[in-house]
Design a protein around this motif. Structure first.
Motif, PDB file in Angstrom:
ATOM      1  N   GLY A  27       0.788  -1.223   0.000  1.00  0.00           N
ATOM      2  CA  GLY A  27       0.000   0.000   0.000  1.00  0.00           C
ATOM      3  C   GLY A  27       0.818   1.271   0.000  1.00  0.00           C
ATOM      4  N   GLY A  28       1.956   1.235  -0.645  1.00  0.00           N
ATOM      5  CA  GLY A  28       2.799   2.420  -0.713  1.00  0.00           C
ATOM      6  C   GLY A  28       3.673   2.644   0.498  1.00  0.00           C
ATOM      7  N   ALA A  29       3.707   1.663   1.426  1.00  0.00           N
ATOM      8  CA  ALA A  29       4.527   1.783   2.631  1.00  0.00           C
ATOM      9  C   ALA A  29       5.506   0.624   2.709  1.00  0.00           C
ATOM     10  N   LEU A  30       6.655   0.883   3.280  1.00  0.00           N
ATOM     11  CA  LEU A  30       7.672  -0.137   3.517  1.00  0.00           C
ATOM     12  C   LEU A  30       7.624  -0.513   4.989  1.00  0.00           C
TER      13      LEU A  30
ATOM     14  N   HIS B  99       6.387   1.131   9.983  1.00  0.00           N
ATOM     15  CA  HIS B  99       6.362   1.325   8.538  1.00  0.00           C
ATOM     16  C   HIS B  99       6.668   2.769   8.177  1.00  0.00           C
ATOM     17  N   LEU B 100       6.939   2.972   6.901  1.00  0.00           N
ATOM     18  CA  LEU B 100       7.273   4.287   6.365  1.00  0.00           C
ATOM     19  C   LEU B 100       6.588   4.447   5.017  1.00  0.00           C
ATOM     20  N   GLN B 101       5.851   5.535   4.844  1.00  0.00           N
ATOM     21  CA  GLN B 101       5.279   5.832   3.534  1.00  0.00           C
ATOM     22  C   GLN B 101       6.415   6.210   2.580  1.00  0.00           C
ATOM     23  N   LEU B 102       6.478   5.539   1.451  1.00  0.00           N
ATOM     24  CA  LEU B 102       7.574   5.803   0.515  1.00  0.00           C
ATOM     25  C   LEU B 102       7.498   7.219  -0.045  1.00  0.00           C
TER      26      LEU B 102
END
Length: 405
Positions: free
Chosen positions: A110-113, A381-384
């Motif tokens: 979902g766009g997060a790592l 997590h981290l939003q890219l």
């Protein structure tokens, strides 16, 4: 600069994923291998990497097993401009329970790592490295030096990481940016005192407790005094935006021998958070006096208060406004919101730079709060998109600072 970062963004994400896949839990603090892996990944990007292993006695003294600090230096123009240090830490807290994804899987969803340390603060290994690569591709008009200080003991206090680098004269920066999140520029943060309180009495048979000296009974008086102090501290308010009141917490209690024995020893571990207006040594002195006075004089119980760690707050220094101004313009342009200077109630390695007289702020890749990132929690997590934006912001801010002299 922005075009370069966007063109290399897949490489940046791949670099960060490799860092996340390699465990560097602290405790136990055996982080030397991760540092060597990170150094190789940085060399693969074309950097020259200095490896500075910390001697084992100093590492053990700080409760760790192995620490190697990494420094990358890139000089622009004549090098007469400012030396700017960018500091991020690669040690992470253990993953714990509750994850729905592999803590070391570096999965993108979902766009997060996702992964342990992806937000705090392996992300800023990537942010700072790729911002520096962008400067190397666009060096026109730049004058000064940018250094990456990639360290591995933040979770243990930073004493053999940033403080070691500065005390050993491995670096003498004029300005510093330390790992942070994208939607605020942190100019101040709390400090922290960790203390162990040991109460020593005398064991006795539970059938005749009056013949002993009950360390646990004395400990209840100490606890009552500490929780009274908590209520008092709640009435004190910091003048620093983003920071509330001093805090005190008893996080660990141990003691006793058996159910039918009067406890001869009880140990408490406590956490005292300092607001920027407070001085750590003064707080420690006052807290020791409070604890010692709580134990009745005729209880037959000795009290020992032992400092485990003292981290002074990060306080704003003259020159911080230069960093804030350099970051705010690019942040507004790339994030679409005003990014304000504020304080946070945590404590970080940034304080070591400030303590050395170096104007310092925290800024890097991440959301508006640690809670949003699940930092130190399950499914960190981290939003890219935040990683991309922060890399651009840092690169443009560095360019501005290196052209302003």
């Amino acid at each position: 600069m922005k075009a370069f970062i966007e063109a290399r963004f897949e490489d940046e994400v791949a670099f960060l994923r490799e860092l996340v896949k390699r465990p560097s839990d602290n405790p136990p603090g055996d982080t030397g291998t991760h540092a060597l892996d990170a150094a190789q990944l940085l060399e693969d990007l074309g950097f020259t990497v200095e490896r500075h292993p910390v001697p084992e006695p100093f590492v053990r003294q700080n409760g760790m097993v192995s620490v190697t600090n990494l420094i990358v230096r890139e000089t622009f123009g004549s090098g007469e401009g400012p030396v700017i240090a960018l500091n991020a830490h690669g040690d992470v807290v253990p993953p714990g329970d509750g994850w729905t994804k592999d803590p070391y899987g570096a999965e993108i969803d979902g766009g997060a790592l996702y992964g342990r340390g992806v937000a705090v603060s392996k992300s800023d290994f990537a942010t700072y490295a790729f911002a520096l690569l962008a400067l190397k591709q666009n060096p026109q008009g730049l004058n000064g030096t940018v250094e990456l200080h990639l360290t591995y003991d933040e979770e243990a206090g930073g004493f053999v990481g940033p403080r070691w680098i500065l005390e050993q004269d491995l670096s003498k920066p004029d300005l510093a940016i330390s790992a942070g999140f994208s939607y605020a520029i942190t100019t101040a943060h709390n400090g922290c005192l960790h203390m162990e309180v040991i109460l020593r009495g005398r064991q006795a048979h539970a059938a005749m407790p009056e013949t002993g000296a009950d360390a646990l009974e004395a400990a209840t008086a100490v606890l009552q005094s500490i929780y009274g102090e908590r209520a008092r501290l709640a009435e004190i308010k910091s003048g620093q935006k983003g920071i509330d009141s001093p805090k005190i917490t008893v996080g660990l209690i141990s003691g006793g021998i058996n159910t039918n024995v009067v406890p001869d020893r009880v140990a408490l571990r406590l956490d005292r958070r300092l607001i920027p207006e407070e001085n750590g040594e003064q707080v420690e002195e006052q807290l020791v006096a409070l604890i010692e006075s709580a134990v009745p004089k005729n209880a037959g119980v000795e009290v020992e208060c032992r400092r485990i760690m003292l981290a002074e707050p990060l306080r704003e220094l003259p020159g911080v406004d230069r960093l804030v101004k350099a970051l705010q313009g690019p942040a507004k342009a790339n994030l679409g919101v005003d990014v304000e200077a504020t304080g946070v109630p945590l404590y970080t390695d940034a304080r070591h730079y400030s303590a050395a007289g170096i104007p310092t702020v925290l800024y890097g890749a991440g959301p508006r709060s640690i809670l949003e990132a699940n930092a130190h929690g399950a499914d960190e997590h981290l939003q890219l998109s935040d990683l991309r934006a922060a890399t651009i912001v840092v690169a443009e801010a560095l360019s501005d600072l290196l052209k302003s002299e």
